[in-house]
Design a protein around this motif. Sequence first.
Motif, PDB file in Angstrom:
ATOM      1  N   ASN A 107       0.830  -1.213   0.000  1.00 22.30           N
ATOM      2  CA  ASN A 107       0.000   0.000   0.000  1.00 22.30           C
ATOM      3  C   ASN A 107       0.863   1.260   0.000  1.00 22.30           C
ATOM      4  OD1 ASN A 107      -2.395   1.486   0.003  1.00 22.30           O
ATOM      5  ND2 ASN A 107      -2.483   1.562   2.247  1.00 22.30           N
ATOM      6  N   VAL A 108       1.770   1.342  -0.974  1.00 24.22           N
ATOM      7  CA  VAL A 108       2.745   2.434  -0.986  1.00 24.22           C
ATOM      8  C   VAL A 108       2.089   3.772  -1.304  1.00 24.22           C
ATOM      9  CG1 VAL A 108       4.622   0.882  -1.630  1.00 24.22           C
ATOM     10  CG2 VAL A 108       3.359   2.076  -3.422  1.00 24.22           C
ATOM     11  N   LYS A 109       2.693   4.822  -0.809  1.00 21.27           N
ATOM     12  CA  LYS A 109       2.172   6.175  -1.014  1.00 21.27           C
ATOM     13  C   LYS A 109       2.830   6.882  -2.197  1.00 21.27           C
ATOM     14  CE  LYS A 109      -0.272   5.492   2.654  1.00 21.27           C
ATOM     15  NZ  LYS A 109      -1.655   4.996   2.450  1.00 21.27           N
ATOM     16  N   PHE A 110       3.907   6.296  -2.716  1.00 21.10           N
ATOM     17  CA  PHE A 110       4.589   6.912  -3.855  1.00 21.10           C
ATOM     18  C   PHE A 110       4.067   6.326  -5.169  1.00 21.10           C
ATOM     19  CE2 PHE A 110       7.367   3.581  -2.027  1.00 21.10           C
ATOM     20  CZ  PHE A 110       7.462   2.691  -3.095  1.00 21.10           C
ATOM     21  N   GLY A 111       4.316   7.031  -6.280  1.00 16.30           N
ATOM     22  CA  GLY A 111       3.898   6.568  -7.594  1.00 16.30           C
ATOM     23  C   GLY A 111       4.826   5.496  -8.144  1.00 16.30           C
ATOM     24  N   THR A 112       4.307   4.693  -9.077  1.00 19.41           N
ATOM     25  CA  THR A 112       5.096   3.622  -9.689  1.00 19.41           C
ATOM     26  C   THR A 112       4.851   3.609 -11.195  1.00 19.41           C
ATOM     27  OG1 THR A 112       4.827   2.287  -7.679  1.00 19.41           O
ATOM     28  CG2 THR A 112       5.607   1.155  -9.651  1.00 19.41           C
ATOM     29  N   THR A 113       5.938   3.452 -11.961  1.00 20.13           N
ATOM     30  CA  THR A 113       5.859   3.387 -13.418  1.00 20.13           C
ATOM     31  C   THR A 113       6.826   2.329 -13.928  1.00 20.13           C
ATOM     32  OG1 THR A 113       5.347   5.755 -13.566  1.00 20.13           O
ATOM     33  CG2 THR A 113       6.136   4.694 -15.583  1.00 20.13           C
ATOM     34  N   ALA A 114       6.417   1.601 -14.968  1.00 19.88           N
ATOM     35  CA  ALA A 114       7.317   0.667 -15.651  1.00 19.88           C
ATOM     36  C   ALA A 114       7.593   1.185 -17.056  1.00 19.88           C
ATOM     37  CB  ALA A 114       6.688  -0.721 -15.731  1.00 19.88           C
ATOM     38  N   VAL A 115       8.850   1.090 -17.477  1.00 22.94           N
ATOM     39  CA  VAL A 115       9.251   1.485 -18.828  1.00 22.94           C
ATOM     40  C   VAL A 115       9.635   0.211 -19.578  1.00 22.94           C
ATOM     41  CG1 VAL A 115      10.820   2.876 -20.223  1.00 22.94           C
ATOM     42  CG2 VAL A 115      10.069   3.710 -17.980  1.00 22.94           C
ATOM     43  N   ASN A 116       8.934  -0.065 -20.683  1.00 24.42           N
ATOM     44  CA  ASN A 116       9.083  -1.338 -21.386  1.00 24.42           C
ATOM     45  C   ASN A 116       9.600  -1.116 -22.814  1.00 24.42           C
ATOM     46  OD1 ASN A 116       6.841  -1.501 -19.302  1.00 24.42           O
ATOM     47  ND2 ASN A 116       7.070  -3.663 -19.774  1.00 24.42           N
ATOM     48  N   PRO A 117      10.926  -1.051 -22.979  1.00 26.12           N
ATOM     49  CA  PRO A 117      11.475  -0.820 -24.323  1.00 26.12           C
ATOM     50  C   PRO A 117      11.635  -2.094 -25.141  1.00 26.12           C
ATOM     51  CG  PRO A 117      13.223  -0.754 -22.690  1.00 26.12           C
ATOM     52  CD  PRO A 117      11.947  -1.014 -21.938  1.00 26.12           C
ATOM     53  N   VAL A 118      11.593  -1.917 -26.464  1.00 28.08           N
ATOM     54  CA  VAL A 118      11.938  -2.972 -27.420  1.00 28.08           C
ATOM     55  C   VAL A 118      13.455  -2.916 -27.614  1.00 28.08           C
ATOM     56  CG1 VAL A 118       9.667  -3.008 -28.514  1.00 28.08           C
ATOM     57  CG2 VAL A 118      11.360  -1.337 -29.285  1.00 28.08           C
ATOM     58  N   TYR A 119      13.983  -3.335 -28.773  1.00 25.38           N
ATOM     59  CA  TYR A 119      15.423  -3.208 -29.026  1.00 25.38           C
ATOM     60  C   TYR A 119      15.834  -1.734 -28.929  1.00 25.38           C
ATOM     61  CZ  TYR A 119      16.308  -7.965 -30.770  1.00 25.38           C
ATOM     62  OH  TYR A 119      16.486  -9.328 -30.891  1.00 25.38           O
ATOM     63  N   VAL A 120      16.864  -1.456 -28.146  1.00 20.32           N
ATOM     64  CA  VAL A 120      17.264  -0.067 -27.898  1.00 20.32           C
ATOM     65  C   VAL A 120      18.540   0.254 -28.667  1.00 20.32           C
ATOM     66  CG1 VAL A 120      17.798   1.666 -26.155  1.00 20.32           C
ATOM     67  CG2 VAL A 120      16.235  -0.219 -25.593  1.00 20.32           C
ATOM     68  N   PHE A 121      18.400   1.094 -29.708  1.00 24.86           N
ATOM     69  CA  PHE A 121      19.542   1.551 -30.497  1.00 24.86           C
ATOM     70  C   PHE A 121      19.957   2.948 -30.043  1.00 24.86           C
ATOM     71  CE2 PHE A 121      17.754  -1.019 -34.332  1.00 24.86           C
ATOM     72  CZ  PHE A 121      18.272  -2.181 -33.809  1.00 24.86           C
ATOM     73  N   GLY A 122      20.972   3.483 -30.709  1.00 26.01           N
ATOM     74  CA  GLY A 122      21.431   4.832 -30.394  1.00 26.01           C
ATOM     75  C   GLY A 122      22.882   4.845 -29.968  1.00 26.01           C
ATOM     76  N   PRO A 123      23.497   6.030 -29.933  1.00 22.95           N
ATOM     77  CA  PRO A 123      24.913   6.137 -29.560  1.00 22.95           C
ATOM     78  C   PRO A 123      25.139   5.821 -28.094  1.00 22.95           C
ATOM     79  CG  PRO A 123      23.922   8.312 -29.721  1.00 22.95           C
ATOM     80  CD  PRO A 123      22.889   7.347 -30.219  1.00 22.95           C
ATOM     81  N   GLN A 124      26.342   5.360 -27.782  1.00 23.40           N
ATOM     82  CA  GLN A 124      26.745   5.223 -26.389  1.00 23.40           C
ATOM     83  C   GLN A 124      26.818   6.625 -25.777  1.00 23.40           C
ATOM     84  OE1 GLN A 124      27.259   1.935 -25.178  1.00 23.40           O
ATOM     85  NE2 GLN A 124      26.517   1.461 -27.241  1.00 23.40           N
ATOM     86  N   CYS A 125      26.637   6.712 -24.478  1.00 18.80           N
ATOM     87  CA  CYS A 125      26.666   8.024 -23.826  1.00 18.80           C
ATOM     88  C   CYS A 125      28.033   8.686 -23.984  1.00 18.80           C
ATOM     89  CB  CYS A 125      26.317   7.855 -22.349  1.00 18.80           C
ATOM     90  SG  CYS A 125      25.856   9.393 -21.521  1.00 18.80           S
ATOM     91  N   PHE A 126      29.089   7.874 -24.002  1.00 21.64           N
ATOM     92  CA  PHE A 126      30.452   8.378 -24.160  1.00 21.64           C
ATOM     93  C   PHE A 126      31.183   7.564 -25.226  1.00 21.64           C
ATOM     94  CE2 PHE A 126      29.245   9.247 -19.748  1.00 21.64           C
ATOM     95  CZ  PHE A 126      29.438  10.621 -19.714  1.00 21.64           C
ATOM     96  N   ASP A 127      32.010   8.236 -26.014  1.00 20.91           N
ATOM     97  CA  ASP A 127      32.777   7.539 -27.050  1.00 20.91           C
ATOM     98  C   ASP A 127      33.643   6.430 -26.457  1.00 20.91           C
ATOM     99  OD1 ASP A 127      31.663   9.248 -28.888  1.00 20.91           O
ATOM    100  OD2 ASP A 127      33.486  10.434 -29.232  1.00 20.91           O
ATOM    101  N   SER A 128      34.087   6.622 -25.221  1.00 25.55           N
ATOM    102  CA  SER A 128      34.956   5.627 -24.585  1.00 25.55           C
ATOM    103  C   SER A 128      34.240   4.295 -24.349  1.00 25.55           C
ATOM    104  CB  SER A 128      35.482   6.168 -23.248  1.00 25.55           C
ATOM    105  OG  SER A 128      34.411   6.493 -22.382  1.00 25.55           O
ATOM    106  N   SER A 129      32.903   4.303 -24.437  1.00 23.97           N
ATOM    107  CA  SER A 129      32.139   3.065 -24.254  1.00 23.97           C
ATOM    108  C   SER A 129      32.012   2.260 -25.542  1.00 23.97           C
ATOM    109  CB  SER A 129      30.736   3.379 -23.718  1.00 23.97           C
ATOM    110  OG  SER A 129      30.806   3.987 -22.447  1.00 23.97           O
ATOM    111  N   VAL A 130      32.495   2.823 -26.655  1.00 21.85           N
ATOM    112  CA  VAL A 130      32.437   2.107 -27.936  1.00 21.85           C
ATOM    113  C   VAL A 130      33.572   1.092 -27.972  1.00 21.85           C
ATOM    114  CG1 VAL A 130      32.549   2.293 -30.443  1.00 21.85           C
ATOM    115  CG2 VAL A 130      31.383   4.067 -29.115  1.00 21.85           C
TER     116      VAL A 130
END
Length: 345
Positions: free
Chosen positions: A188-211
């Motif tokens: 019986n929580v008092k805070f809100g709850t959300t789920a994020v349900n992604p499919v295949y996630v593309f896009g650049p790495q946050c930093f070039d060093s992660s490539v």
Amino acid sequence: MSTPKQTVFLSGATGFIAQHIIKQLLDSKKFKVIGSVRSEKKGNSLAKNFNSPDLSFVYVKDISLETAFDEAFKQYGSEIDYVVHTASPFHFDITDINKDLIIPAKIGSTGIFKASVKYAPNLKHFVVTSSYAAMNDFLKETDHNLHLNEQSWNEMSFDQALENPVFGYCYSKKIAEQTVWDLSKELNVKFGTTAVNPVYVFGPQCFDSSVTKVLNTSCEIVNKFVHINPETEVDESNKASYVDVRDVARAHIEPLLNSEKFNGKRLLMDGGRFGNQSIIDILNEIPQLKGKIPVGTSHRDDDIASQMAVIDNNETKKLLGFQFITLEKTVKDTALQILKVEGQL
């Protein structure tokens, strides 16, 4: 007088999606972030990349223990306004699907959610990174008569899940998310709850060093085609959906800005269908790759959505209120970063 920054506890801070969430949180100037990492080395590397006084770390070595987050929440709980839980067991090098995948997923969600309830009295919202795998049985992906939306759940049975590690992973994502929803009602929580349900996630790495030579599971699809031999056949092994990591990160943050609006919501993060040919068509528009990769059968996948289960995420798009990044942009941004790091631009 400036408004005090609110504090977000983010688990699994070194992850592909997690780093983009941290970046957007810090860029907003509205938040401080406490990230959980598995080792001091990982924390130091991330701290160096972000170089922000608003980012700090705690060490949580094994999230599959129910008490894994207790010490961190005992120490920082009173400061925490929001929790974003992105950490999840994800590997297929296992011997026991239930023991190595399903049970840890359930325990991991249980541990951080209970720690949030017990030690974070000022918590306003809890966001969990779930997956499209929690919504759809991948054996039914090519059933065009199947319609999926934010209320859909993967109907795979426990016995089916034990057949192979991929099925086990999909089932574990369902169990991990269901655990959060069940606990939110049970406690019986008092805070809100959300789920994020992604499919295949593309896009650049946050930093070039992660490539690196091999990227995270989704981006490796693009990486593989950047380095493919031009004589290689473009097969039809991939028929799936994409979303850009920057949109996924933003979807984790919007609920923190409007808890009431997003409370109880599942966000189905899908930007559209793609196949291997879709990616090849886009990569061939990059001058540095022209002639170095196969052409395949151009535009073969243009009508691929008609061969797939129908995904309706209009509710998600209406809630979020922003345009999703196109397949063309996400594939090009992913590839161009790889080429830049390799010195080919």
